[in-house]
Design an enzyme around this catalytic site. Structure first.
Site, PDB file in Angstrom:
ATOM      1  N   GLN A  34     -14.584   2.674   2.180  1.00  0.00           N
ATOM      2  CA  GLN A  34     -14.111   2.041   1.216  1.00  0.00           C
ATOM      3  C   GLN A  34     -13.055   3.225   0.033  1.00  0.00           C
ATOM      4  O   GLN A  34     -14.136   4.142  -0.570  1.00  0.00           O
ATOM      5  CB  GLN A  34     -14.428   0.996   0.667  1.00  0.00           C
ATOM      6  CG  GLN A  34     -14.342   0.407  -1.046  1.00  0.00           C
ATOM      7  CD  GLN A  34     -15.018  -0.847  -1.851  1.00  0.00           C
ATOM      8  OE1 GLN A  34     -16.132  -1.145  -0.675  1.00  0.00           O
ATOM      9  NE2 GLN A  34     -14.767  -1.800  -2.566  1.00  0.00           N
ATOM     10  N   HIS A  87      -6.514  -5.566   3.471  1.00  0.00           N
ATOM     11  CA  HIS A  87      -5.270  -5.156   3.900  1.00  0.00           C
ATOM     12  C   HIS A  87      -4.420  -6.347   4.779  1.00  0.00           C
ATOM     13  O   HIS A  87      -5.458  -6.557   5.607  1.00  0.00           O
ATOM     14  CB  HIS A  87      -5.772  -3.659   4.737  1.00  0.00           C
ATOM     15  CG  HIS A  87      -6.923  -2.641   3.743  1.00  0.00           C
ATOM     16  ND1 HIS A  87      -5.809  -1.916   3.458  1.00  0.00           N
ATOM     17  CD2 HIS A  87      -7.806  -3.169   3.446  1.00  0.00           C
ATOM     18  CE1 HIS A  87      -6.813  -1.088   2.411  1.00  0.00           C
ATOM     19  NE2 HIS A  87      -7.801  -1.182   2.579  1.00  0.00           N
ATOM     20  N   ASP A 114       0.662  -1.021  -0.331  1.00  0.00           N
ATOM     21  CA  ASP A 114      -0.376  -0.305   0.285  1.00  0.00           C
ATOM     22  C   ASP A 114       0.678   1.254   0.123  1.00  0.00           C
ATOM     23  O   ASP A 114       2.215   1.505   0.502  1.00  0.00           O
ATOM     24  CB  ASP A 114      -0.659  -0.198   1.457  1.00  0.00           C
ATOM     25  CG  ASP A 114      -2.014   0.835   1.185  1.00  0.00           C
ATOM     26  OD1 ASP A 114      -1.506   2.212   1.127  1.00  0.00           O
ATOM     27  OD2 ASP A 114      -3.073   0.375   0.783  1.00  0.00           O
ATOM     28  N   ILE A 115       1.354   2.144  -0.596  1.00  0.00           N
ATOM     29  CA  ILE A 115       1.261   3.266  -0.511  1.00  0.00           C
ATOM     30  C   ILE A 115       1.269   3.835   0.209  1.00  0.00           C
ATOM     31  O   ILE A 115       1.842   5.776  -0.159  1.00  0.00           O
ATOM     32  CB  ILE A 115       1.628   3.975  -2.637  1.00  0.00           C
ATOM     33  CG1 ILE A 115       0.531   4.419  -3.175  1.00  0.00           C
ATOM     34  CG2 ILE A 115       1.980   3.170  -3.033  1.00  0.00           C
ATOM     35  CD1 ILE A 115       0.348   5.263  -4.187  1.00  0.00           C
ATOM     36  N   HIS A 146     -10.825  -6.264  -1.927  1.00  0.00           N
ATOM     37  CA  HIS A 146      -9.300  -6.188  -1.675  1.00  0.00           C
ATOM     38  C   HIS A 146      -9.249  -6.436   0.018  1.00  0.00           C
ATOM     39  O   HIS A 146     -10.191  -6.099   0.447  1.00  0.00           O
ATOM     40  CB  HIS A 146      -8.318  -4.953  -2.027  1.00  0.00           C
ATOM     41  CG  HIS A 146      -8.797  -3.909  -1.510  1.00  0.00           C
ATOM     42  ND1 HIS A 146      -9.809  -2.918  -2.383  1.00  0.00           N
ATOM     43  CD2 HIS A 146      -8.446  -2.495  -0.227  1.00  0.00           C
ATOM     44  CE1 HIS A 146     -10.112  -1.563  -1.571  1.00  0.00           C
ATOM     45  NE2 HIS A 146      -9.024  -1.414  -0.517  1.00  0.00           N
TER      46      HIS A 146
HETATM   47  P1  AMP Z   1      -9.893   0.896   0.896  1.00  0.00           P
HETATM   48  O1  AMP Z   1     -10.030   1.973   1.574  1.00  0.00           O
HETATM   49  O2  AMP Z   1      -9.889   0.217   2.040  1.00  0.00           O
HETATM   50  O3  AMP Z   1     -10.606   0.711  -0.156  1.00  0.00           O
HETATM   51  O4  AMP Z   1      -8.621   0.983   0.606  1.00  0.00           O
HETATM   52  C1  AMP Z   1      -7.974   1.246  -0.995  1.00  0.00           C
HETATM   53  C2  AMP Z   1      -6.184   1.202  -0.615  1.00  0.00           C
HETATM   54  O5  AMP Z   1      -5.845   1.350  -1.832  1.00  0.00           O
HETATM   55  C3  AMP Z   1      -5.999   2.098   0.268  1.00  0.00           C
HETATM   56  O6  AMP Z   1      -5.485   1.857   1.244  1.00  0.00           O
HETATM   57  C4  AMP Z   1      -4.783   3.271  -0.329  1.00  0.00           C
HETATM   58  O7  AMP Z   1      -3.687   3.231   0.017  1.00  0.00           O
HETATM   59  C5  AMP Z   1      -4.350   2.150  -1.665  1.00  0.00           C
HETATM   60  N1  AMP Z   1      -3.707   2.724  -2.987  1.00  0.00           N
HETATM   61  C6  AMP Z   1      -4.557   3.409  -4.087  1.00  0.00           C
HETATM   62  N2  AMP Z   1      -4.272   3.469  -4.373  1.00  0.00           N
HETATM   63  C7  AMP Z   1      -3.134   3.016  -5.230  1.00  0.00           C
HETATM   64  C8  AMP Z   1      -1.809   2.724  -5.575  1.00  0.00           C
HETATM   65  N3  AMP Z   1      -1.827   2.559  -6.807  1.00  0.00           N
HETATM   66  N4  AMP Z   1      -0.685   1.301  -5.597  1.00  0.00           N
HETATM   67  C9  AMP Z   1      -0.924   0.912  -3.814  1.00  0.00           C
HETATM   68  N5  AMP Z   1      -2.260   1.711  -3.177  1.00  0.00           N
HETATM   69  C10 AMP Z   1      -2.870   2.190  -3.393  1.00  0.00           C
END
Ligand code: AMP
Ligand code: ZN
Length: 139
Positions: A96, A104, A33-34, A102
């Site tokens: 979300q 975590h 996660d970035i 996905h």
């Molecule tokens: P959620 O809030 O459960 O939908 O989590 C989505 C996650 O995706 C968040 O923690 C973001 O930081 C992560 N995210 C979004 N874009 C990217 C990306 N390009 N590379 C890695 N993580 C990402």
């Protein structure tokens, strides 16, 4: 495999957007996660696109959980966190932000006081890359 051309995670699967890739098999992909809530924050996704827990197929969610368990073991061995959450968010109240199912894998520190909706703060890419390399070595 079902994909959505507008979905950022489908673009990561297709290699159109870069990621710190940790692990991949026929059905799943794991990457850093970035915007890490803590060091070693990993995302595990099915390659088959679906928006959330209500839409994901039984095969895709099963494969995702099994990969999350494998990643959790490597994260635990690498970073030895005090704890670790496996979690998954659906809908706006659950914060979300990406509508491709996905999970975590989220390492926890004693007293980190992390809230369920922790907010997105960009991480240091060098640090994330270095941690990714260490986790990969334990997979
Ligand atoms: P959620 O809030 O459960 O939908 O989590 C989505 C996650 O995706 C968040 O923690 C973001 O930081 C992560 N995210 C979004 N874009 C990217 C990306 N390009 N590379 C890695 N993580 C990402
Ligand atoms: Zn997608």
């Amino acid at each position: 495999m079902a994909a959505d051309p507008d979905c950022i995670f489908c673009k990561i699967i297709a290699g159109e957007i870069p990621c710190f890739r940790l692990y991949e098999d026929d059905a799943t992909l794991a990457f850093m996660d970035i915007n890490p809530a803590n060091d070693g924050h990993v995302l595990v996704i099915p390659k088959e696109h679906s928006a959330d827990v209500h839409a994901v197929s039984a095969d895709a969610i099963t494969a995702t959980v099994l990969t999350a368990q494998k990643i959790a073991a490597a994260v635990q061995k690498t970073l030895e966190p005090d704890g670790l959450n496996l979690l998954q968010c659906n809908g706006p109240a659950a914060a979300q932000s990406v509508f491709h199912f996905h999970m975590h894998v989220l390492p926890r520190k004693n007293g980190d006081a992390l809230k369920m909706n922790w907010g997105l703060n960009p991480g240091d890419m060098d640090r994330i890359g270095e941690i990714a390399e260490r986790i990969r070595a334990n997979l």
